[in-house]
Design an enzyme around this catalytic site. Structure first.
Site, PDB file in Angstrom:
ATOM      1  N   ASP A   9       0.871  -1.172   0.000  1.00  0.00           N
ATOM      2  CA  ASP A   9       0.000   0.000   0.000  1.00  0.00           C
ATOM      3  C   ASP A   9       0.919   1.236   0.000  1.00  0.00           C
ATOM      4  OD1 ASP A   9      -2.229   1.751   0.578  1.00  0.00           O
ATOM      5  OD2 ASP A   9      -1.449   1.817   2.624  1.00  0.00           O
ATOM      6  N   ASP A  11      -0.281   5.114   0.826  1.00  0.00           N
ATOM      7  CA  ASP A  11      -0.586   6.115   1.858  1.00  0.00           C
ATOM      8  C   ASP A  11      -0.595   5.496   3.242  1.00  0.00           C
ATOM      9  OD1 ASP A  11      -1.090   8.571   0.320  1.00  0.00           O
ATOM     10  OD2 ASP A  11      -2.620   7.324  -0.626  1.00  0.00           O
TER      11      ASP A  11
HETATM   12  C1  XBP Z   1      -5.351   6.078   0.811  1.00  0.00           C
HETATM   13  C2  XBP Z   1      -6.428   6.957   0.432  1.00  0.00           C
HETATM   14  C3  XBP Z   1      -6.215   7.911  -0.643  1.00  0.00           C
HETATM   15  C4  XBP Z   1      -5.620   9.225  -0.284  1.00  0.00           C
HETATM   16  C5  XBP Z   1      -6.021  10.250  -1.317  1.00  0.00           C
HETATM   17  O1  XBP Z   1      -5.864   4.772   1.042  1.00  0.00           O
HETATM   18  O2  XBP Z   1      -7.508   6.829   0.911  1.00  0.00           O
HETATM   19  O3  XBP Z   1      -7.478   8.168  -1.090  1.00  0.00           O
HETATM   20  O4  XBP Z   1      -6.069   9.633   0.998  1.00  0.00           O
HETATM   21  O5  XBP Z   1      -5.547   9.936  -2.573  1.00  0.00           O
HETATM   22  P1  XBP Z   1      -4.907   3.506   0.903  1.00  0.00           P
HETATM   23  P2  XBP Z   1      -6.233  10.601  -3.886  1.00  0.00           P
HETATM   24  O6  XBP Z   1      -3.627   3.853   1.592  1.00  0.00           O
HETATM   25  O7  XBP Z   1      -5.657   2.421   1.633  1.00  0.00           O
HETATM   26  O8  XBP Z   1      -4.726   3.196  -0.561  1.00  0.00           O
HETATM   27  O9  XBP Z   1      -6.701  11.965  -3.514  1.00  0.00           O
HETATM   28  O10 XBP Z   1      -5.144  10.632  -4.939  1.00  0.00           O
HETATM   29  O11 XBP Z   1      -7.389   9.720  -4.294  1.00  0.00           O
HETATM   30 MG    MG Z   2      -2.966   3.156   3.410  1.00  0.00          MG
END
Ligand code: XBP
Ligand code: MG
Length: 236
Positions: A9, A11
Site C-alpha cells: 500500500d 498512503d
Molecule cells: C489512501 C487513500 C487515498 C488518499 C487520497 O488509502 O484513501 O485516497 O487519501 O488519494 P490507501 P487521492 O492507503 O488504503 O490506498 O486523492 O489521490 O485519491
Molecule cells: Mg494506506
C-alpha cells in the site's frame, strides 16, 4: 511458504502522507471559494472512504447536509481533486514527506533477492510517482513489477479489486505474496483477495481493528524483526 512478491500500500504505509493529503484538500477548497476546512478530527472520520474524489463526495453527502449540489457537481469534484493533486505532489517534490523507516532498505533488499515488488493503492498514479521519485530515485519504476493505482479498478479499498488487478499483473497467486498495509480498509482489501497481510500503523490508523493481520508493527525500523516474523530470508 516462499514469498515471491511483496505488495505495498502507499498512503500511510510507504510514507505518512495523510496530513499532506488533508492540507492539499484544504488548499484546493479555499482556492475555489469554498469555506470547507478538514481538521484532523474530521479527516479521521473521512478516511472511512478511500479515494480523494470519493472522500469529497462522502463529506458533502454525510457531513454537509444543508449544501445544495450544483448541476455540475461531478465536474466540480474532479476539478477540486485535480487542484488538490497539484498541491499534494508539490509537497512531495519539495521533499516534505520522507519514506517511513525501513521502507527504502526493504525495497532494495527484496529487489536484490529477486522478490517481486508491487504497488496496490487507491491514490492517484501521479502521487505515487512523485513520492517514489523523491524517495527511491528517478529509476524507481525498475523496482516494481506491477503498479496498481487509483481509478484503474471500479471499486477502491476495502474492495479487493486493486489486489486482484496486481495479482493478475504479477501472474502470481495470493498464496505466493504478502501485503503491507496501514489501515483497516487496506487490510480488508488484501484479506478479501486472500493475501497474508502485515500492518504498520500510523497516527490515523493505530486504533483501528486489525484482526486477521499476520502481524502488526509500529513501523519497520527493525527490519531483522520483520524479516523474522514474515519468514523473508533477506540479508540485512
Ligand atoms: C489512501 C487513500 C487515498 C488518499 C487520497 O488509502 O484513501 O485516497 O487519501 O488519494 P490507501 P487521492 O492507503 O488504503 O490506498 O486523492 O489521490 O485519491
Ligand atoms: Mg494506506
Amino acid at each position: 511458504m516462499t514469498i515471491k512478491a511483496i505488495i505495498f500500500d502507499v498512503d500511510g504505509t510507504l510514507a505518512d502522507t495523510e496530513d499532506a493529503h488533508r492540507i492539499a484538500f484544504n488548499k484546493a477548497f479555499a482556492e475555489n471559494g469554498l469555506a470547507w476546512n478538514w481538521d484532523v478530527a474530521l479527516y479521521d472520520k473521512l478516511l472511512k472512504v478511500t479515494g480523494g474524489k470519493e472522500r469529497i463526495k462522502y463529506f458533502v453527502s454525510d457531513f454537509l447536509t444543508d449544501y445544495t449540489k450544483p448541476d455540475n457537481f461531478d465536474d466540480l469534484v474532479k476539478h477540486l481533486h485535480a487542484v488538490k493533486t497539484g498541491h499534494y505532489t508539490a509537497m512531495l517534490r519539495d521533499g516534505l514527506i520522507p519514506l517511513r523507516p525501513g521502507i527504502r532498505q526493504l525495497i532494495q533488499d527484496a529487489h536484490k533477492a529477486g522478490i517481486k515488488l508491487a504497488i496496490a493503492t487507491t491514490t492517484t498514479a501521479e502521487n505515487v510517482t512523485a513520492l517514489l521519485e523523491v524517495g527511491l530515485g528517478a529509476d524507481w519504476e525498475n523496482y516494481f513489477a506491477a503498479n496498481g493505482c487509483g481509478d484503474i479498478v471500479p471499486s477502491k479499498k476495502p474492495a479487493p479489486d486493486i489486489y486482484h488487478w496486481v495479482l493478475n499483473k504479477l501472474q502470481l497467486s495470493a498464496a505466493d505474496c504478502i501485503a503491507l498495509e496501514d489501515s483497516n480498509n487496506g487490510l480488508r482489501a488484501a484479506l478479501a483477495a486472500g493475501i497474508k497481510t502485515y500492518v504498520t500503523v500510523n497516527p490515523y490508523t493505530s486504533k483501528q481493528d486489525f484482526s486477521g493481520a499476520a502481524g502488526v508493527f509500529s513501523d519497520l525500523g527493525n527490519l531483522p524483526q520483520f524479516y523474522h516474523s514474515t519468514g523473508l530470508s533477506l540479508p540485512i
